[in-house]
Design a protein around this motif. Structure first.
Motif, mmCIF file in Angstrom:
data_model
loop_
_atom_site.group_PDB
_atom_site.id
_atom_site.type_symbol
_atom_site.label_atom_id
_atom_site.label_comp_id
_atom_site.label_asym_id
_atom_site.label_seq_id
_atom_site.Cartn_x
_atom_site.Cartn_y
_atom_site.Cartn_z
ATOM 1 N N VAL A 1 -9.584 0.520 -3.066
ATOM 2 C CA VAL A 1 -8.500 1.597 -1.938
ATOM 3 C C VAL A 1 -8.337 0.166 -0.322
ATOM 4 C CG1 VAL A 1 -7.725 2.932 -4.009
ATOM 5 C CG2 VAL A 1 -9.219 2.808 -1.845
ATOM 6 N N GLY A 2 -9.490 -0.626 0.294
ATOM 7 C CA GLY A 2 -9.794 -1.156 1.163
ATOM 8 C C GLY A 2 -10.166 -0.703 1.739
ATOM 9 N N GLU B 1 3.313 0.828 0.505
ATOM 10 C CA GLU B 1 1.861 0.088 1.001
ATOM 11 C C GLU B 1 1.805 -0.614 0.222
ATOM 12 O OE1 GLU B 1 -0.964 2.901 3.117
ATOM 13 O OE2 GLU B 1 0.514 4.114 3.318
ATOM 14 N N LYS B 2 2.577 -1.189 -0.844
ATOM 15 C CA LYS B 2 1.909 -2.431 -1.419
ATOM 16 C C LYS B 2 0.771 -2.556 -2.039
ATOM 17 C CE LYS B 2 6.595 -3.413 -1.543
ATOM 18 N NZ LYS B 2 7.451 -3.167 -2.682
ATOM 19 N N ARG B 3 0.062 -1.248 -2.197
ATOM 20 C CA ARG B 3 -1.259 -1.375 -2.065
ATOM 21 C C ARG B 3 -1.900 -0.996 -3.549
ATOM 22 N NH1 ARG B 3 -4.650 2.361 -0.491
ATOM 23 N NH2 ARG B 3 -3.617 3.725 1.066
ATOM 24 N N ASP C 1 -3.860 2.294 -5.024
ATOM 25 C CA ASP C 1 -4.859 4.303 -4.034
ATOM 26 C C ASP C 1 -5.526 4.265 -5.565
ATOM 27 O OD1 ASP C 1 -5.088 5.952 -2.422
ATOM 28 O OD2 ASP C 1 -2.982 5.643 -1.847
ATOM 29 N N TYR D 1 -6.636 5.082 -10.853
ATOM 30 C CA TYR D 1 -6.386 4.158 -9.534
ATOM 31 C C TYR D 1 -4.475 4.596 -10.136
ATOM 32 C CZ TYR D 1 -10.676 2.199 -7.528
ATOM 33 O OH TYR D 1 -11.929 2.245 -7.463
ATOM 34 N N TRP E 1 -0.389 2.168 -8.553
ATOM 35 C CA TRP E 1 -0.019 1.600 -7.480
ATOM 36 C C TRP E 1 0.969 1.859 -6.754
ATOM 37 C CZ3 TRP E 1 -0.493 -3.096 -5.746
ATOM 38 C CH2 TRP E 1 -0.024 -4.179 -4.786
ATOM 39 N N ASN E 2 0.478 2.063 -5.547
ATOM 40 C CA ASN E 2 1.463 2.798 -4.231
ATOM 41 C C ASN E 2 2.325 1.214 -3.363
ATOM 42 O OD1 ASN E 2 2.211 3.564 -1.346
ATOM 43 N ND2 ASN E 2 -0.016 4.543 -0.741
#
Length: 594
Positions: A509-510, A447-449, A451, A441, A443-444
């Motif tokens: 990742v949502g 988009e503060k998430r 990925d 993974y 850090w995006n």
């Protein structure tokens, strides 16, 4: 005798002297030597010199022909005199005295020259690509391309792989780039996507019980063009294997890739054993995950030499930020103020405040460091840096400070710049290496998430336990790249073949389970019915051929490429659709408001 030729323009040798032959091709150039006409006749295979004597019945026709006319020549093969032999041509020991010349096709005034291959505007070259492809260098590159692909196929067959074709019209997938969408006429409001890669299909092939798959696969991505990536489409050697671990891929594909390079390297050395370099190590040593290992420069952390030092800029950075480090970029033979100032100016042109440096020179018998940093930190620290990095008289070192995650791209660019400016690279070799242990993974920041860092279908190291119990940003993937001379030429991984691991990986990742089932239903369903452990890779054919041909960009090894604006100037694509076509596809254009 055949209507057009008994031999090609590359076949004739001294052994053919005295024979009457027929050859056809394009007029490469015409030279008038005091009434005697010399025509270089060219075809796909090579060039033969034609001589038209004023006493020959063909002379009047020879006087008419111009560059790129297509002609047929009947004549006698004669040996060249010793002083006129051309050692640069396979046919250079003979010439054909024309008895008859037939004009098969005339050419208008050329929009770009073929003979001599002078530089010409790219848009003209692409609009008249059929002429550009007649040029020797580009023509040779395209032939090399076909030979490389044929060689790859042969080696893959020998390694026990079977070639299967996968669909071109498929569903959209999360490969990391924009899809090309194709509207469906039969299903109103729905779209196919051109495959960014055969990723899901090749995994399904493994689930279907086939053991070793490969394909010379066309891939389509709606990306901005650059020197090492064409807009629209590219080709890759795509492959997948069942019941394997990461090392099995390396052991299987390393010989294939090495042998392909050796076959077309024109005698240049090729790495015998590809090193395995962890991603984190590559970033720290080289500042990139696709290092050019022909460059001998290895960066090192030198923070301790600047901590609490007289150089307050670096000392304060280290004191105020626990993540901060100082890296040294050695510059063997770069120990002159002029070079150091030039690098400093380059750094400022890259948007940096500058590039600190120290260079070493002999002062009598003593070796001393020079430059503003050396004066600020003092001779003991300066000497400690020199010894750590193994630098000598006439060498230099550049320094970057801050959070490595932020400055590493610039540090890598500086390393590359120093190596090129000081001519430290051995350009006549191919250095290949595996980069392994990529982050699963990332850090995006936009988009503060969290990925996916690479391929979302890769198996995380540690499996479900790592996904459930570890910081996502600390998890490594069974993901690997093959790099050569600063280019990523292949990427692959061991795949996740367990449905619960797949769901958990996407949840982080949502994506919830329902979304995974909807978007990747084919693969998710397949994993419910017995999926073998599997993995593979895809090698970028275009980049490999670019490296082997010594070309500067992919357009020089591609038959009909688009331009930088993603336009096909030869065929006029993209073009407008007719109203009838739009109606059939249930589409209506919404012009962009000015």
């Amino acid at each position: 005798m055949h209507r057009y030729r008994s031999h090609t323009c590359a076949e004739l040798r001294s052994s053919h002297v005295g024979e009457t032959v027929r050859i056809s091709g394009w007029v490469h150039r015409v030279r008038d030597h005091g009434g005697l006409l010399f025509i270089d006749l060219r075809d796909h295979y090579g060039v033969t010199q034609i001589v038209a004597d004023p006493d020959s019945p063909s002379f009047s026709t020879a006087e008419k022909v111009r560059g790129e006319w297509v002609i047929r020549v009947d004549g006698e093969v004669k040996a060249r005199t010793e002083e006129t032999v051309n050692p640069n041509l396979p046919t250079g020991t003979i010439e054909v005295f024309a008895g008859e010349i037939e004009i098969l096709s005339q050419a208008q005034e050329l929009p770009l020259p073929v003979f001599g291959e002078p530089d010409y505007p790219e848009d003209i070259r692409l609009k008249y690509r059929f002429l550009d492809l007649r040029r020797e260098t580009l023509h040779r590159n395209i032939v090399t391309r076909t030979k490389v692909i044929a060689d790859m196929r042969e080696r893959m067959n020998e390694a026990g792989f079977s070639e299967f074709s996968t669909p071109i019209l498929t569903a959209s997938s999360p490969e990391g780039a924009r899809d090309f969408l194709v509207p469906s006429r039969l299903h109103e409001g729905k779209f196919y996507a051109l495959p960014q890669a055969p990723q899901i299909y090749k995994q399904l092939i493994m689930v279907s019980g086939f053991d070793r798959y490969f394909q010379i696969a066309p891939c389509f991505r709606d990306e901005d063009p650059r020197a090492d990536r064409l807009p629209g489409e590219f080709y890759q050697l795509d492959l997948e294997m069942s019941f394997i671990e990461q090392e099995d891929v390396f052991q299987t594909m390393e010989p294939v890739m090495r042998q392909v390079f050796e076959a077309f390297a024109d005698g240049k050395p090729v790495t015998r054993e590809f090193p395995r370099i962890p991603y984190d190590e590559a970033m720290r040593k080289y500042g990139t995950d696709k290092p050019d290992l022909r460059n001998p420069i290895i960066m090192e952390e030198v923070s301790d030499h600047f901590r609490d030092s007289g150089f307050k800029v670096f000392a304060n950075i280290l004191a105020n930020d626990n993540q901060a480090e100082v890296w040294g970029i050695p510059a063997p033979t770069g120990g002159s103020r002029a070079f150091c100032d030039r690098m400093n100016s380059w750094a400022q042109g890259e948007g940096q405040p500058g590039l600190g440096y120290i260079f070493w020179r002999k002062e009598g018998e003593a070796l001393e460091g020079a430059g503003p940093l050396a004066k600020n930190i003092g001779p003991e620290r300066t000497e400690a840096i020199r010894q750590q990095l193994g630098l000598q008289d006439g060498d230099a070192c550049f320094f970057v400070a801050g959070d490595p995650k932020k400055f590493v791209p610039f540090a890598g660019a500086a390393r590359t710049r120093v190596g090129e400016e000081l001519n430290l690279l051995d350009r006549d070799r191919f250095e290949l290496a595996w980069i392994v242990d990529f982050p699963f993974y990332e850090w995006n920041e936009d988009e503060k998430r969290v990925d996916f860092g690479h391929n979302p279908f890769t198996m995380p190291q540690g499996g479900i336990a790592a996904l459930e119990g570890e910081d996502p940003l600390s998890i490594k993937a069974f993901q690997y790249d093959l790099v050569c001379n600063g280019f990523e030429i292949a990427s692959g991984g061991i795949r996740n073949h367990l449905p619960e691991v797949m769901v958990k990986a996407f949840e982080i990742v949502g994506f919830d389970r329902q979304t995974v089932e909807e978007r990747f239903g084919g693969l998710y369903r397949a994993f419910q019915y017995g999926a073998p452990p599997h993995g593979g890779m895809a090698a970028g054919i275009d980049r490999i051929i670019m490296l082997l041909a010594g070309a500067k960009n992919l357009r020089e090894i591609t038959m009909f490429p688009m331009n930088q604006q993603a336009q096909d100037l030869l065929m006029g694509a993209p073009s407008e659709a007719t109203p009838q076509q739009l109606r059939e596809l249930h589409l209506r254009l919404a012009p962009k408001k000015e």
